[in-house]
Design a protein around this motif. Structure first.
Motif, PDB file in Angstrom:
ATOM      1  N   TRP A  36       0.472  -1.332  -0.078  1.00 48.25           N
ATOM      2  CA  TRP A  36      -0.360   0.384   0.171  1.00 48.25           C
ATOM      3  C   TRP A  36       1.234   1.106   0.406  1.00 48.25           C
ATOM      4  O   TRP A  36       2.236   0.970  -0.058  1.00 48.25           O
ATOM      5  CB  TRP A  36      -0.477  -0.250   1.246  1.00 48.25           C
ATOM      6  N   ASP A  40      -4.288   1.926  -5.365  1.00 47.54           N
ATOM      7  CA  ASP A  40      -4.501   2.072  -3.591  1.00 47.54           C
ATOM      8  C   ASP A  40      -3.517   1.194  -2.886  1.00 47.54           C
ATOM      9  O   ASP A  40      -2.741   1.521  -2.126  1.00 47.54           O
ATOM     10  CB  ASP A  40      -6.152   2.100  -3.431  1.00 47.54           C
ATOM     11  N   THR A  76      -4.254  -9.782  -6.599  1.00 42.31           N
ATOM     12  CA  THR A  76      -5.883  -8.082  -7.493  1.00 42.31           C
ATOM     13  C   THR A  76      -5.303  -7.107  -6.669  1.00 42.31           C
ATOM     14  O   THR A  76      -4.460  -6.464  -5.992  1.00 42.31           O
ATOM     15  CB  THR A  76      -6.645  -8.860  -7.064  1.00 42.31           C
ATOM     16  N   GLU A  77      -5.146  -6.067  -7.628  1.00 40.73           N
ATOM     17  CA  GLU A  77      -4.840  -4.785  -7.933  1.00 40.73           C
ATOM     18  C   GLU A  77      -6.365  -4.066  -7.536  1.00 40.73           C
ATOM     19  O   GLU A  77      -7.614  -3.941  -8.227  1.00 40.73           O
ATOM     20  CB  GLU A  77      -4.011  -4.172  -8.875  1.00 40.73           C
ATOM     21  N   TYR A  78      -5.848  -2.814  -6.650  1.00 44.37           N
ATOM     22  CA  TYR A  78      -7.587  -2.018  -6.231  1.00 44.37           C
ATOM     23  C   TYR A  78      -7.405  -0.914  -6.270  1.00 44.37           C
ATOM     24  O   TYR A  78      -6.282  -0.495  -5.752  1.00 44.37           O
ATOM     25  CB  TYR A  78      -7.121  -1.852  -5.000  1.00 44.37           C
ATOM     26  N   ASN A  79      -8.101   0.196  -7.485  1.00 44.49           N
ATOM     27  CA  ASN A  79      -7.799   1.342  -7.790  1.00 44.49           C
ATOM     28  C   ASN A  79      -8.546   2.364  -6.923  1.00 44.49           C
ATOM     29  O   ASN A  79      -8.914   1.786  -5.629  1.00 44.49           O
ATOM     30  CB  ASN A  79      -9.226   1.287  -9.090  1.00 44.49           C
ATOM     31  N   GLY A 129     -12.317   1.893  -5.760  1.00 43.80           N
ATOM     32  CA  GLY A 129     -12.887   1.242  -5.176  1.00 43.80           C
ATOM     33  C   GLY A 129     -13.163  -0.269  -6.527  1.00 43.80           C
ATOM     34  O   GLY A 129     -13.192  -1.307  -5.714  1.00 43.80           O
ATOM     35  N   SER A 130     -13.072   0.307  -7.662  1.00 46.52           N
ATOM     36  CA  SER A 130     -12.887  -1.571  -8.483  1.00 46.52           C
ATOM     37  C   SER A 130     -11.558  -2.263  -8.106  1.00 46.52           C
ATOM     38  O   SER A 130     -10.762  -1.107  -7.726  1.00 46.52           O
ATOM     39  CB  SER A 130     -12.699  -0.659  -9.886  1.00 46.52           C
ATOM     40  N   ASP A 131     -11.668  -2.902  -8.706  1.00 42.11           N
ATOM     41  CA  ASP A 131      -9.858  -4.008  -8.937  1.00 42.11           C
ATOM     42  C   ASP A 131     -10.075  -4.674 -10.117  1.00 42.11           C
ATOM     43  O   ASP A 131     -11.499  -4.965 -11.347  1.00 42.11           O
ATOM     44  CB  ASP A 131     -10.147  -4.716  -7.293  1.00 42.11           C
ATOM     45  N   TRP A 149      -3.900  -8.722 -10.621  1.00 41.14           N
ATOM     46  CA  TRP A 149      -2.839  -7.931  -9.921  1.00 41.14           C
ATOM     47  C   TRP A 149      -1.805  -8.423 -11.590  1.00 41.14           C
ATOM     48  O   TRP A 149      -1.873  -9.831 -12.015  1.00 41.14           O
ATOM     49  CB  TRP A 149      -2.322  -8.777  -9.208  1.00 41.14           C
TER      50      TRP A 149
END
Length: 684
Positions: free
Chosen positions: A526, A542, A573-576, A579-581, A584
């Motif tokens: 993070w 994010d 997983t990559e998180y924007n 809130g979307s993902d 990765w």
């Protein structure tokens, strides 16, 4: 091998089998090497995910690059192939990616010198060297074993150790050496490597190595030429070691290694197979590492002092080849030519002082490593090529204490690091005229805790938690909004690991042995400063979350039949910020590598290796079909007459000519097709 079979090995994560031998004296979470019946030594008795590729396996694999050599390690991905300049190393989803050869989350060291950490656009990991120079490559996965080597390390550490003169003289005065010739059918590649060793007396040894590797353009499994896959690299190593004092307690070791490539009219973009938009360049790549190490190891458990002074120097000079870019003559071209006409230089000087002490306090036995590291990284200014100049001075303190209480081992580790970045040129915003500060300072405290319990019957369990921070780097200098945000932010990561191993012999048949080790990991990253939202140039992700299972195993019969297994299953997983993902983008693929072989003493070794890869994606994020590759290898060491001291190795890689693109590679850069390799080594 079907992937559901690999996933079924999750039930085996709490097993590992081996027979321990002498402990290593390297810094870090200190475990015990395990000699298995197969090709690879595994680690036992430690919470550290550690794999060692020794000199025997280096020769056995006949790899063209170090990256190509270690992609057999669980969780390691070779990104973009088979050339020293283009290939990159990704560990557990971090390291090389589809834009840069490094994201600062893996560390690479050669004899202690830090190399390969610059973020150069469309250039590989910069681990620009030849496998023939090394006697051992160690891969530490994850964060828990990284605190003696650097900050911000999430994927892991790759440590290379050059050859020693005593490897050829047997540690006694005299002259020794070896000569290796190797030929590869795909691309008509050839290698000559010469080692000359001399020990004039006890306590003095000298080694010289010269290696020349030449490879033409390769062909893929469909018989098509893989563009931009040819290279020619001369490499050299000079090493000397002196041991002195009444009991030989003092030693002084000097090593210098260098690899050069002078390429003409080749694509600037090392990830692609043609010039594309950037066009072609004449490129000179010159990489050298110089190390001086003093060690004082008297007959005292409280003192094992090392002072390692290293200097790594890399130059990459580009000259644009006129007429090679389709943008030439357009308004865009003047901006492009600054990238492809550049002189880049990166120098890293580092001093590491450490001491290892073993002592007992009450019921607790301690194996304590403490050290101080001073480092300066100096980069020539080349802002037009996306490489701002400056210096980065760092001071770090680290301590790792392996405490044993009966069957329990507790290992806390701490690292404190302070960093100061100073710009080479004034930072002035061209739009507003605002001048920003010339230097930036930051620091961080990071660490971890590892626990292990040995049941005393061959079974042990372990777990660890580690936290690290990546301090801003020279690449974060700039006047853009993205650069201004990143220069004041430290990237943070947390990794949790849980696993087990079991050791035993005479399990299913008299004289058999089995080694099996499994590790579950989960990493969260993070305050991200190194990855932007897909399709964005200025919005950082994010957070990133990854998890997976790594499995290594070896089983052997007394008669010489053996089976090795290495596998990895995982996802990320990559998180924007919104809130979307998404998946990765750099996640390693699911992969299983199974080797079946037979040894006849030290004379003959025959093996068949099957590598199955699933859940693959190319550099653009598009799904790729599963691939299965078969490799055959044979080694013969005659021990009679004039043939004594000779080794003949034969390999057939991608035996069935599979046509596929490697995981995370550019869609146009397919993997090499069927390749026959033969090498002959004579020692003297």
């Amino acid at each position: 091998m079907p992937m559901k079979l690999l996933r079924g090995t999750t039930a085996l994560v709490c097993l590992s089998v081996a027979a321990p031998v002498a402990a290593q004296d390297d810094p870090g979470f200190l475990g015990t090497l395990v000699l298995t019946a197969g090709k690879r030594d595994l680690s036992f008795g430690t919470a550290l995910a550690r794999t060692v590729v020794d000199e025997e396996e280096i020769q056995d694999r006949q790899a063209s690059t170090v990256a190509q050599l270690i992609d057999s390690v669980p969780g390691v991905t070779l990104v973009n192939g088979t050339t020293p300049q283009g290939s990159g190393i990704n560990i557990r989803g971090f390291g090389a990616n589809t834009t840069y050869g490094s994201d600062q989350k893996i560390a690479v060291q050669i004899d202690g010198a830090s190399v390969g950490s610059e973020e150069l656009y469309r250039i590989g990991t910069q681990l620009f060297t030849d496998p023939m120079l090394y006697r051992e490559v160690e891969v530490l996965r994850g964060t828990i074993g990284s605190f003696a080597y650097g900050s911000g390390i999430v994927g892991g550490v790759v440590r290379l150790e050059t050859k020693d003169a005593s490897d050829f003289t047997g540690g006694t005065p005299g002259v020794g050496g070896s000569q290796t010739f190797e030929y590869s059918s795909n691309g008509d590649g050839w290698v000559t490597s010469t080692n000359l060793a001399w020990m004039p007396a006890d306590g003095a040894e000298f080694l010289l190595n010269y290696t020349l590797r030449d490879q033409g353009d390769l062909e893929d499994g469909d018989g098509e030429t893989i563009g931009n896959s040819a290279f020619r690299t001369p490499s050299g190593l000079a090493k000397a070691r002196f041991t002195f004092g009444e009991t030989g307690a003092h030693s002084l070791t000097f090593s210098h290694s260098r690899t050069v490539a002078d390429d003409k009219d080749v694509p600037y973009d090392q990830f692609a197979t043609d010039g594309g938009t950037f066009g072609n360049v004449d490129r000179l790549t010159d990489t050298a590492q110089t190390v001086l190490e003093y060690r004082y190891d008297p007959a005292s458990d409280l003192v094992d002092l090392r002072a390692n002074l290293s200097y790594a120097d890399q130059r990459i000079d580009y000259d644009y080849v006129e007429g090679s870019s389709p943008l030439e003559g357009t308004p865009t071209f003047p901006f492009l030519v600054g990238t492809v006409n550049a002189e880049q230089r990166y120098e890293t000087t580092k001093l590491t002082l450490s001491n290892r002490a073993r002592f007992t306090a009450g019921a607790v036995s301690h194996d304590l490593l403490a050290g101080l590291e001073l480092q300066r990284r100096d980069r020539a200014d080349n802002t037009e090529a996306g490489a701002p100049g400056g210096t980065n001075d760092r001071v770090a303190l680290f301590v790792v204490d392996e405490m044993s209480i009966g069957q329990v081992t507790v290992t806390p580790a701490l690292r404190y690091e302070h960093s100061r970045i100073e710009t080479a040129e004034p930072l002035v915003d061209p739009a507003t005229g605002i001048r920003y500060a010339d230097d930036y300072e930051d620091d961080a405290l990071m660490g971890g805790l590892a626990l292990a319990y040995d049941f005393g019957n061959g079974l042990s369990v372990f777990g660890s938690a580690a936290y690290t921070e990546g301090l801003p780097i020279i690449d974060d200098l700039g006047t853009s909004a993205t650069a201004r945000r990143r220069i004041d932010l430290t990237e943070k990561a947390r990794t949790l690991e849980l696993g087990a191993e079991y050791s035993g012999t005479d399990l299913f048949a008299a004289g058999d042995s089995l080694t099996l080790r499994g590790t579950l990991y989960k990493t969260t990253l993070w305050d991200i400063t190194s990855y932007t939202v897909a399709g964005s140039t200025g919005t950082d992700l994010d957070r990133v979350e990854t998890h997976g299972l790594e499995l290594e195993a070896s089983y052997g019969f007394a008669g010489g039949v053996y089976l090795d297994l290495a596998g990895h299953v995982g996802e990320g997983t990559e998180y924007n910020p919104g809130g979307s993902d998404a998946v990765w983008r750099n996640s390693p693929a699911d992969r299983a590598q199974l080797t079946l072989g037979r040894k006849w003493g030290d004379a003959v070794d025959l093996s068949w290796e099957v590598v199955h890869t699933a859940d693959k994606r190319d550099a653009l994020g598009d799904d790729l079909p599963e691939s299965t590759v078969h490799n055959l290898r044979a080694t013969w060491r005659p021990d009679r007459g004039w043939l004594d001291g000779s080794e003949l190795r034969v390999g057939l890689e991608n035996a069935f000519d599979a046509d596929y693109v490697g995981h995370l590679s550019s869609p146009s850069r397919k993997a090499p097709g069927r390749t026959f390799k033969v090498s002959l080594t004579r020692t003297f």
